[in-house]
Design an enzyme around this catalytic site. Structure first.
Site, PDB file in Angstrom:
ATOM      1  N   LEU A  65     -17.079  -3.249  -0.140  1.00  0.00           N
ATOM      2  CA  LEU A  65     -17.403  -4.655  -0.388  1.00  0.00           C
ATOM      3  C   LEU A  65     -18.230  -4.835  -1.659  1.00  0.00           C
ATOM      4  O   LEU A  65     -19.019  -3.983  -2.033  1.00  0.00           O
ATOM      5  CB  LEU A  65     -18.159  -5.227   0.816  1.00  0.00           C
ATOM      6  CG  LEU A  65     -17.412  -5.146   2.153  1.00  0.00           C
ATOM      7  CD1 LEU A  65     -18.246  -5.779   3.268  1.00  0.00           C
ATOM      8  CD2 LEU A  65     -16.047  -5.814   2.067  1.00  0.00           C
ATOM      9  N   HIS A  96     -16.431 -10.321  -2.094  1.00  0.00           N
ATOM     10  CA  HIS A  96     -16.353 -10.417  -0.636  1.00  0.00           C
ATOM     11  C   HIS A  96     -17.540 -11.227  -0.084  1.00  0.00           C
ATOM     12  O   HIS A  96     -17.379 -12.057   0.812  1.00  0.00           O
ATOM     13  CB  HIS A  96     -16.372  -9.021  -0.006  1.00  0.00           C
ATOM     14  CG  HIS A  96     -15.224  -8.135  -0.411  1.00  0.00           C
ATOM     15  ND1 HIS A  96     -15.409  -7.006  -1.175  1.00  0.00           N
ATOM     16  CD2 HIS A  96     -13.898  -8.208  -0.160  1.00  0.00           C
ATOM     17  CE1 HIS A  96     -14.232  -6.409  -1.354  1.00  0.00           C
ATOM     18  NE2 HIS A  96     -13.302  -7.120  -0.764  1.00  0.00           N
TER      19      HIS A  96
HETATM   20  P1  AMP Z   1      -9.689  -6.663  -0.499  1.00  0.00           P
HETATM   21  O1  AMP Z   1     -10.809  -5.998   0.236  1.00  0.00           O
HETATM   22  O2  AMP Z   1      -9.563  -6.242  -1.911  1.00  0.00           O
HETATM   23  O3  AMP Z   1      -8.393  -6.626   0.270  1.00  0.00           O
HETATM   24  O4  AMP Z   1     -10.083  -8.185  -0.582  1.00  0.00           O
HETATM   25  C1  AMP Z   1     -10.449  -8.908   0.558  1.00  0.00           C
HETATM   26  C2  AMP Z   1     -10.539 -10.361   0.201  1.00  0.00           C
HETATM   27  O5  AMP Z   1     -11.524 -10.546  -0.806  1.00  0.00           O
HETATM   28  C3  AMP Z   1      -9.222 -10.907  -0.356  1.00  0.00           C
HETATM   29  O6  AMP Z   1      -9.018 -12.222   0.148  1.00  0.00           O
HETATM   30  C4  AMP Z   1      -9.486 -10.911  -1.830  1.00  0.00           C
HETATM   31  O7  AMP Z   1      -8.724 -11.876  -2.530  1.00  0.00           O
HETATM   32  C5  AMP Z   1     -10.958 -11.252  -1.880  1.00  0.00           C
HETATM   33  N1  AMP Z   1     -11.541 -10.837  -3.152  1.00  0.00           N
HETATM   34  C6  AMP Z   1     -11.399  -9.634  -3.752  1.00  0.00           C
HETATM   35  N2  AMP Z   1     -12.032  -9.626  -4.940  1.00  0.00           N
HETATM   36  C7  AMP Z   1     -12.574 -10.850  -5.101  1.00  0.00           C
HETATM   37  C8  AMP Z   1     -13.342 -11.477  -6.130  1.00  0.00           C
HETATM   38  N3  AMP Z   1     -13.681 -10.828  -7.248  1.00  0.00           N
HETATM   39  N4  AMP Z   1     -13.731 -12.762  -5.958  1.00  0.00           N
HETATM   40  C9  AMP Z   1     -13.393 -13.433  -4.825  1.00  0.00           C
HETATM   41  N5  AMP Z   1     -12.674 -12.905  -3.818  1.00  0.00           N
HETATM   42  C10 AMP Z   1     -12.266 -11.626  -3.948  1.00  0.00           C
END
Ligand code: AMP
Length: 286
Positions: free
Chosen positions: A40, A44
């Site tokens: 995270l 996140h």
């Molecule tokens: P992940 O753990 O990469 O699968 O991401 C989990 C959630 O966090 C997904 O909905 C992503 O789009 C969101 N997310 C990842 N990186 C960012 C970021 N830099 N800003 C906002 N949301 C993010």
């Protein structure tokens, strides 16, 4: 079974998750779900805070979903930082971590998947990761059905994924509101991502060319530059910086259909590029 890790409750199976959600529902509390693969970061965290704004109770799921990775991709190497993640979520005040095992999500003889079309088949991520959206849609559908949240939050960072999930929820009448959250960026503009930790120091500096190219390209398009040469110039710029580009495209912001000319409709630039062995994606509103 629920246990507490670093001052936050953790559910590892569907029964424990549902028992907790039932208590909250009985108390009249609204529930928000934030699906993640862990490792995270502030992106996140911003989703969790937005979830807290929407609902009294927030669940953060942490599951590195094997079915959305191709055999050649980074499933084994994907960063796993569970204890740090739990500490961060406890500090933010999330209510529950849902960390199912692979056996919980994919029991023996698992054989049903969610097939997605529309924005999942427009030739962006799907062209380079053919297994990806079936894996994502299936796991997100399961997480939504298991946790029955009022609201689920996803980042615009994964823009095509967000549109695919919106469509799936609408098409299957899943009773949840999907919210898309702004991309959180590093000071130099690089979108935060769990995969950024793969970057060497030099690659990390180069990575900031992606948001710079998107920003300049979007500004030129808004100023009336023709899309084709403007996109070519941005692609060449990333190429010169050392990226191997999968795509840099201008698309309709909702359907993700290709657009050749801007005519006042919301549009989005979307990019995927490799620097060294790390694949980065980003996008920008036009
Ligand atoms: P992940 O753990 O990469 O699968 O991401 C989990 C959630 O966090 C997904 O909905 C992503 O789009 C969101 N997310 C990842 N990186 C960012 C970021 N830099 N800003 C906002 N949301 C993010």
């Amino acid at each position: 079974m629920i246990h507490a890790s670093a001052a936050i409750a953790v559910a590892h199976d569907v029964e424990a998750l549902r028992a907790t959600v039932k208590q909250w529902r009985d108390a009249g509390d609204k529930v928000a779900l934030i699906p993640t693969m862990g490792a995270l970061h502030e992106g996140h965290a911003s989703l969790v805070r937005q979830g807290q704004h929407e609902a009294r109770r927030t669940i953060v799921s942490i599951f590195v979903n094997p079915t959305q990775f191709a055999p050649t991709e980074d499933f084994a190497a994907y960063p796993r930082t569970f204890e740090t993640d739990c500490a961060m979520l406890a500090a933010i005040g999330a209510d529950l971590v849902y960390a199912p095992t692979a056996a919980v999500m994919y029991p023996p003889a698992f054989s049903s998947t969610v097939s997605v079309g529309g924005p999942a088949t427009v030739g962006l991520e799907d062209a380079f990761r053919p297994q990806f959206f079936t894996g994502v849609a299936t796991i997100v559908a399961k997480l939504l059905i298991q946790s029955t949240p009022d609201v689920a939050l996803f980042g615009q960072k994964d823009y095509q994924q967000l549109q695919v999930i919106r469509h799936m929820v609408r098409d299957l009448d899943l009773p949840v509101t999907i919210m898309g959250a702004e991309t959180i960026r590093e000071p130099d503009g690089l979108a935060m991502s769990s995969r950024n930790r793969y970057l060497s120091e030099t690659e990390r500096k180069t990575a900031a060319f992606i948001p710079a190219a998107l920003r300049d390209c979007a500004a030129a398009l808004r100023d009336g530059s023709a899309p084709a040469p403007t996109l070519s110039e941005a692609r060449a710029r990333l190429d010169r910086a050392g990226f191997v580009l999968d795509y840099l495209e201008l698309r309709d912001a909702e359907t993700l259909a290709p657009i050749a000319a801007l005519s006042g409709q919301p549009a989005r630039l979307l990019v995927a590029a490799k620097i060294g062995t790390t694949r980065l994606i980003d996008n920008w509103a036009v």
